[in-house]
Scaffold this active site. Structure first.
Site, mmCIF file in Angstrom:
data_model
loop_
_atom_site.group_PDB
_atom_site.id
_atom_site.type_symbol
_atom_site.label_atom_id
_atom_site.label_comp_id
_atom_site.label_asym_id
_atom_site.label_seq_id
_atom_site.Cartn_x
_atom_site.Cartn_y
_atom_site.Cartn_z
ATOM 1 N N GLY A 191 4.077 -1.829 0.489
ATOM 2 C CA GLY A 191 4.304 -1.028 1.675
ATOM 3 C C GLY A 191 3.261 -1.214 2.773
ATOM 4 O O GLY A 191 2.607 -2.072 2.986
ATOM 5 N N SER A 192 3.111 0.020 3.328
ATOM 6 C CA SER A 192 2.050 0.032 4.708
ATOM 7 C C SER A 192 0.733 0.157 4.379
ATOM 8 O O SER A 192 0.429 0.724 3.135
ATOM 9 C CB SER A 192 2.479 0.781 5.618
ATOM 10 N N GLY A 196 -1.331 2.735 1.474
ATOM 11 C CA GLY A 196 -1.844 1.717 0.685
ATOM 12 C C GLY A 196 -3.305 2.318 0.306
ATOM 13 O O GLY A 196 -3.880 2.641 -0.599
ATOM 14 N N GLU A 213 0.412 -4.825 -2.004
ATOM 15 C CA GLU A 213 0.873 -5.899 -0.850
ATOM 16 C C GLU A 213 1.284 -5.151 0.020
ATOM 17 O O GLU A 213 2.224 -4.255 0.311
ATOM 18 C CB GLU A 213 2.287 -6.281 -1.807
ATOM 19 N N CYS A 250 7.062 -7.928 5.477
ATOM 20 C CA CYS A 250 5.740 -7.977 5.632
ATOM 21 C C CYS A 250 5.271 -9.487 5.852
ATOM 22 O O CYS A 250 4.165 -9.565 6.831
ATOM 23 C CB CYS A 250 5.256 -7.709 4.255
#
Lengths: 488, 479
Positions: A191-192, A196, A213, A250
């Site tokens: 995610g972002s 995170g 990630e 991403c």
């Protein structure tokens, strides 16, 4: 916050399953991996439907980026898991003889996987493949922003996989918060960077290791190329930007860096390619995902709200709010302090930033947070070497985009703001394992000098031992060394 | 509000790192050689500082701190070229034609927070890894071992490139100021409580961590063993390691009710051989580091729940902060001494009916940093290796796995995350960057829109690796 009793029960069951040792056997792991393959085979159409509903994703994209990726991943894990589980022998210095050293991978226990919405099936099940091959029990929480996929996973996974060992828990913010309060043996999050940080802070309370990630602004550098190479590069850039969930990826290309003198030809070629791939105007667009939700739609379209940014649009710029579609849009030199150049775009807007010389791209990139991926289209070997050694990113790909994602022998993960840890192939197995050091010694040949009371002899012995000076040791032990020393 | 400007220091370090100097092989080698020099020329100063901080016997200082460090440095110097080299990896059909490699690169500017029990080793061993990997590094030694902290600051200041390698001394305020900065990695050795604080600070910046913590490392003693050797190795690992103040010291022992008397007798006789009849007077035992820890350990001995359970030792010398090697037998599970990591010269022995029962005791606690088993029973060994989770396991010895550079040293669960030693140190401070080199040739149209059923078939055939399927799809293909 009230914890749901269902959650407590589920977790207790999963921990009990782990304690029973069932997930540690090779046969169980292989059976689960086969089950995943079966799930994919038997439900391909349902998966395509769910992705169509959630993102307007075309079946070819869905196969290429989700179903196909998972099939490859599960097949590779199935063929390799026995090898991965085997202990790795380590060399030991002679001094320790007789001894045996090895590193034995073991599961961590109960792991939490939090998936993202842009590749909602593969970003959910690919980490699951890793977790299961490593012998863990799993809670998978799909993203609520891709509800059809989430629902598909919640309904289908229990029909194929061992639900005493793997549970799918649906939900949004509240569900995630509850899950994050629990103690996990590992958390895997896609995610972002913003979220995170929240995940990592929650993990810190329990000293839970994490793999994050994340993303970032992935730059693409376009050097001067021959016409035929340029045509291929353009296809790869267009494919790597809009062909990948309409820019919501991403490792998707965020912006392009190019020398000023090539800017206009780049724009022309991009326009042509966009037309060929997706169609020429808003109502006729095909093969393009939509934006996942109204709030993301607003976020992306607001990036164009800044009048200086709007003024830099050279192609596209229109949208269909009802269908959450945004046209492939190209911008030429939007201001660097606008949001579009400071935040990850995660949408179908492509800024082109011009430079005097392409080598300036190195400094440009280094002034910004380390991205998940750098793509560089160049045939200049010296420039390649410079890029490689002077920039830092999760990965760097020369002359293509995205495709490193399917290279199972390469670790996939970020660095700095773009993430912590990595997976894919054996790295998935490793990320969900603890590598336990095992040293086996014998009772024979117990060395006196190891033990107190200390004296000069023992000190001499140890000094020699540390240099692995075996001859010196022999001499010392036989009493001869002292003689030699004294006579010097 | 520390007296030093952490932000300004960071700016300087980032400038030094950005200049690229720490990345060169030559710089790394020069720094590693400087460390070796510093250790060779100042051995006496270091040994003296360790004696001042811990009354550490000279041999322990040499064996367990200096020698290990020299080894570590030597190995890094020998292997650095190999460690720095890119690793070619196989590529697969789906990315054909291409070549791929994994390139190690430094993370940038890293922070090493060290501990007080092996203050020299635990400061410089991670620093060796950080430097070998090409980073700029700040070392914060523990203030609880002030003489060593001071020697480190002085010697590194003298020998190392101070623009990229710094020592910051201090306590909580300085550590807090350091933790507010954005680091590219934090390497922390210490306890779980502070580890959580470090982790929370790291989370703000998404800073990756290595946490080398501790726990209650158990030692199981089976009956059919060479008891003399086993006892000596247990003693060496417990009292011979900073008098039990070591993260990998055997914390408590488990043996059968039947065997316990033999074990205890042998431990007592060997202890006397090692440390004499009056161990408080032996020069071969470290003292307790400070009065805080002395009081902490005294409380464990004063716990009502264990009264009458002390069967050997128990003597204390508060003036000299010494506690004699102490053995306790069958303390209750809920006694203070069984609740937390002891980190001192007290060894509780728990007894069970069958040696296999010891596994349940161990599994009921948090995963320790190390676990030890003395046995000649092959099945028991296999069972132990497979079922006991810990950072590392040793069979028929204690603590030695630390000295094997091919074994990763680190914890799991409450005992830590990440690992180091040998190449693992280099890896801990590196980012392994994936590099894929593709050619413009061999461009597969089925990657691109417009998407058609034929493209789908080709993709499927590629994924399934079916050559026949690929041919079929290609032949049925019309561009």
């Amino acid at each position: 916050m009230e914890e749901s009793p269902g959650l407590a029960r589920n977790l207790a069951e999963l921990r009990q399953t782990f304690r029973s040792g069932k997930t540690r056997g090779l046969e169980w792991r292989k059976a689960q991996l086969r089950a995943i393959l079966k799930l994919l085979d038997e439900n391909e159409d349902s998966i395509f439907d769910a992705l169509q509903q959630d993102l307007g994703k075309h079946p070819v994209e869905a196969y290429r980026d989700e179903v196909g990726v998972l099939k490859k991943s599960a097949t590779y894990a199935l063929a390799s898991v026995e090898k991965w589980m085997a202990p790795k022998k380590g060399q030991i210095p002679l001094l320790f003889f007789p001894a045996r050293a090895e590193v034995l991978p073991e599961p961590l226990g109960l792991v939490l996987i939090l998936a993202s919405w842009n590749f909602p099936i593969s970003l959910a099940l690919d980490p699951v493949i890793g977790a299961i091959s490593a012998g863990n029990t799993v809670v998978l929480k799909p993203s609520e922003l891709s509800p059809a996929s989430s629902s598909f996973l919640a309904n289908t996974v229990p029909r194929y996989l061992d639900s005493a060992a793997l549970k799918v828990i649906e939900g949004g913010h509240d569900a995630a918060e509850q899950l994050l309060q629990q103690k996990w043996d590992k958390i895997f999050f896609t995610g972002s960077s913003r979220v995170g940080r929240i995940i990592m802070a929650a993990a810190a309370n329990h000293l839970t290791p994490v793999t994050l990630e994340l993303g970032g602004k992935c730059p693409t550098i376009l050097d001067s190329l021959s016409i035929s190479d340029l045509e291929v590069a353009i296809k790869r850039i267009v494919g790597g930007k809009w062909g990948l969930c309409s820019g919501q990826a991403c490792i998707g290309i965020d912006y392009v860096l190019v020398e000023e003198k090539f800017a206009s030809i780049l724009v022309e070629l991009l326009k042509k390619c966009i037309k060929a791939f997706f169609g020429d105007s808003m109502p006729n667009l095909k093969n393009l995902c939509r934006i996942v939700s109204k709030s993301h739609f607003d976020r992306v379209s607001n990036l164009l709200g800044d009048p200086r940014v709007a003024a830099s649009i050279v192609h596209g710029g229109s949208w269909d709010e009802q269908n959450l579609m945004i046209e492939p849009t190209i911008l030429l030199d939007p201001p660097l302090d606008a949001d579009i150049m400071s935040e990850e775009i995660f949408g179908p807007l492509l800024p082109i930033i011009t430079l005097n010389k392409i080598e300036e791209s190195i400094e440009f990139i280094n002034l910004r947070p380390k991205p998940l991926a750098i793509h560089a289209f160049t045939k200049n070997e010296r420039f390649k070497k410079k890029l490689l050694s002077e920039t830092s990113s999760g990965s760097i790909t020369f002359n293509d985009a995205i495709v490193q994602f399917v290279a199972d022998s390469l670790p996939f993960g970020g660095v700095g703001e773009s993430g912590i840890g990595r997976y894919h192939g054996k790295y998935s197995f490793d990320t969900f394992s603890h590598e336990k050091a095992v040293l086996q010694r014998s009772f024979y040949l117990d060395l006196e000098p190891r033990y107190p009371p200390w004296n000069d002899f023992k000190l001499d012995f140890i000094k020699l031992a540390y240099k692995f000076d075996y001859l010196g040791l022999l001499l010392l032990l036989s009493g001869l060394r002292r003689i030699f020393k004294r006579s010097n | 509000m520390a007296f030093f400007d952490a932000a300004a220091m960071m700016k300087g370090l980032r400038g030094a790192y950005a200049s690229g100097k720490t990345r060169s092989y030559e710089w790394r080698v020069s720094q590693l050689k400087a460390l070796l020099k510093l250790m060779s020329f100042h051995e006496k100063e270091i040994v003296d500082a360790l004696r001042s901080d811990l009354s550490k016997p000279e041999l322990e200082s040499f064996l367990q701190e200096i020698a290990l460090l020299k080894e570590s440095c030597g190995l890094a110097l020998k292997e650095l070229h190999r460690w720095m080299a890119p690793e070619k990896v196989k590529t697969m059909m789906t990315t054909f034609p291409s070549s791929a490699e994994i390139v190690p690169e430094p993370l940038g500017v890293v922070l090493v927070i060290s501990a007080w029990n092996y203050p020299f080793l635990l400061s410089l061993d991670p620093v060796i890894g950080a430097i070998a990997a090409g980073n700029a590094v700040v070392l914060k030694p523990s203030e609880i071992s002030p003489a060593t902290s001071s020697v480190l600051a002085k010697l590194l200041g003298q020998y190392m490139d101070c623009s990229a390698v710094k020592v910051i001394e201090g306590a909580v305020p300085e550590t807090t100021a350091l933790l507010e900065q954005k680091w590219d990695k934090i390497f922390y050795t210490g306890n779980g409580k502070v580890a959580r604080i470090v982790s929370a600070a790291a989370a703000k910046h998404l800073t990756p961590l290595v946490l080398e913590l501790g726990g209650k490392s158990p030692v199981i003693v089976d009956s059919n063993v060479d008891l003399k050797v086993a006892a000596r190795r247990i003693i060496a690992g417990k009292w011979g390691c900073n008098n039990g103040q070591a993260c990998v010291s055997p914390d408590y022992a488990i043996t059968t009710k039947e065997f316990a008397p033999d074990l205890i007798d042998t431990l007592r006789s060997e202890l006397e051989k090692f440390y004499g009849k009056d161990p408080l007077k032996s020069n071969d035992l470290s003292r307790i580091v400070n009065s805080n820890h002395f009081n902490r350990l005294s409380k464990l001995l004063d716990d009502d729940k264990i009264s009458g359970k002390i069967i050997h030792g128990g003597q204390k010398d508060i003036a000299n902060l010494k506690i004699a090697p102490t053995i306790l037998l069958d303390v209750p599970e809920d006694s203070l001494i069984m609740e937390e990591e002891i980190f001192g010269p007290l060894l509780p022995i728990l007894t069970v009916n069958n040696v296999e029962d010891s596994f349940n005791i161990i599994k009921s606690k948090d995963k320790p940093l190390a676990a030890y088993l003395f046995t000649n029973n092959k099945k028991l060994k296999e069972n132990f290796i497979r079922n006991i989770s810990a950072g590392g396991l040793v069979i028929n010895d204690t603590t030695m796995h630390l000295a094997v550079p091919t074994l990763p040293f680190g914890g799991v669960g409450e005992s830590g995350m990440g690992a180091y030693h040998g190449k693992f140190s280099f890896d801990a401070f590196s980012h392994k960057k994936a590099v894929l080199l593709r050619s413009f040739a061999g461009d597969l149209s089925s990657r691109y829109p417009p998407y058609t059923p034929k493209k789908l078939n080709l993709l499927k055939a590629l994924v399934n690796g079916s050559l026949f399927g690929i041919l079929r799809a290609l032949l049925g293909w019309h561009d």
